[in-house]
Design a protein around this motif. Structure first.
Motif, PDB file in Angstrom:
ATOM      1  N   GLN A  85     -11.481   6.950 -58.644  1.00 47.30           N
ATOM      2  CA  GLN A  85     -11.189   5.854 -59.565  1.00 47.30           C
ATOM      3  C   GLN A  85     -11.408   6.323 -61.003  1.00 47.30           C
ATOM      4  O   GLN A  85     -12.410   6.021 -61.627  1.00 47.30           O
ATOM      5  N   ASP A  89      -7.615   2.858 -65.510  1.00 47.54           N
ATOM      6  CA  ASP A  89      -7.443   1.420 -65.388  1.00 47.54           C
ATOM      7  C   ASP A  89      -7.951   0.727 -66.646  1.00 47.54           C
ATOM      8  O   ASP A  89      -8.615   1.307 -67.478  1.00 47.54           O
ATOM      9  N   HIS A  94     -10.650  -2.128 -62.996  1.00 46.15           N
ATOM     10  CA  HIS A  94     -11.593  -1.175 -62.425  1.00 46.15           C
ATOM     11  C   HIS A  94     -12.771  -1.900 -61.774  1.00 46.15           C
ATOM     12  O   HIS A  94     -13.162  -1.574 -60.643  1.00 46.15           O
TER      13      HIS A  94
END
Length: 207
Positions: A85, A89, A94
């Motif tokens: 991740q 974002d 996120h």
């Protein structure tokens, strides 16, 4: 003859494991998941792994050392779950993914999760240095990601990325405990709670 064969078989189980330390951690976690932490003993672990009774002590000083190693493995798995991740974002997206993944991890890996945040381990004078480093590193990684995402967000006066990291992690942990402990079981309610958490943490998400 039979005794010789038994001895040979025992040696195969003992010396052909490869990474015995990892095998022991995994088997210990399985015992906790199936029977609870109180059911775990070094002797039972040795039997479960098919090694001599003394073999676990070559890797862990005692049960406390073993529990610290299981908790450390939990943080390793936790970090691996979220290391993809990247900070591409927006902050709200996120946090939304992080919250969902956090709760799912806690539920699906409760044998690790319970030990990762066990007060009995963290308040012990014999907590391992490697567990401390792994846990602190995990939070540092999370904070660095949140800090990067906050660069494009106008935060309220006095609010810092560190405080958002601390507040969001604490919230995620609290929700996870409620789900793991069986207090909240209604998935619809949990999903709605998740959406509300993100809107409160990042007001722009509700606009």
């Amino acid at each position: 003859m039979n005794k010789a064969n038994d001895k040979s078989e025992s040696q195969k189980k003992t010396y052909h494991h490869g990474d015995l330390r990892q095998v022991l951690i995994t088997e210990a976690a399985n015992i906790i998941r199936e029977e609870g932490e109180d059911a775990l003993s070094m002797r039972k672990l040795a039997t479960r792994a098919g090694v001599s009774r003394t073999a676990p002590y070559h890797h862990f000083e005692d049960k406390q050392g073993l529990l610290c190693a299981i908790a450390e493995e939990g943080f390793r798995r936790f970090d691996a779950l979220f290391d993809q991740q990247a900070a591409f974002d927006d902050l709200a997206n996120h946090l939304q993914r992080q919250l969902g993944g956090y709760v799912n991890f806690a539920v699906e890996n409760s044998e690790y999760y319970d030990l990762m945040f066990s007060s009995r381990i963290w308040k012990s004078s014999t907590i391992s240095a490697s567990l401390k480093e792994r846990a602190y590193s995990s939070f540092r990684l999370y904070t660095e990601t949140i800090t990067a995402l906050c660069e494009n967000v106008e935060l309220p006066a006095g609010v810092t990325p560190l405080r958002i990291s601390q507040l969001s992690w604490s919230t995620f942990h609290g929700m996870s405990r409620l789900v793991v402990d069986g207090i909240y079981l209604d998935k619809t309610a949990v999903d709605a709670m998740m959406d509300t958490v993100i809107k409160l943490l990042v007001p722009q998400a509700g606009q």
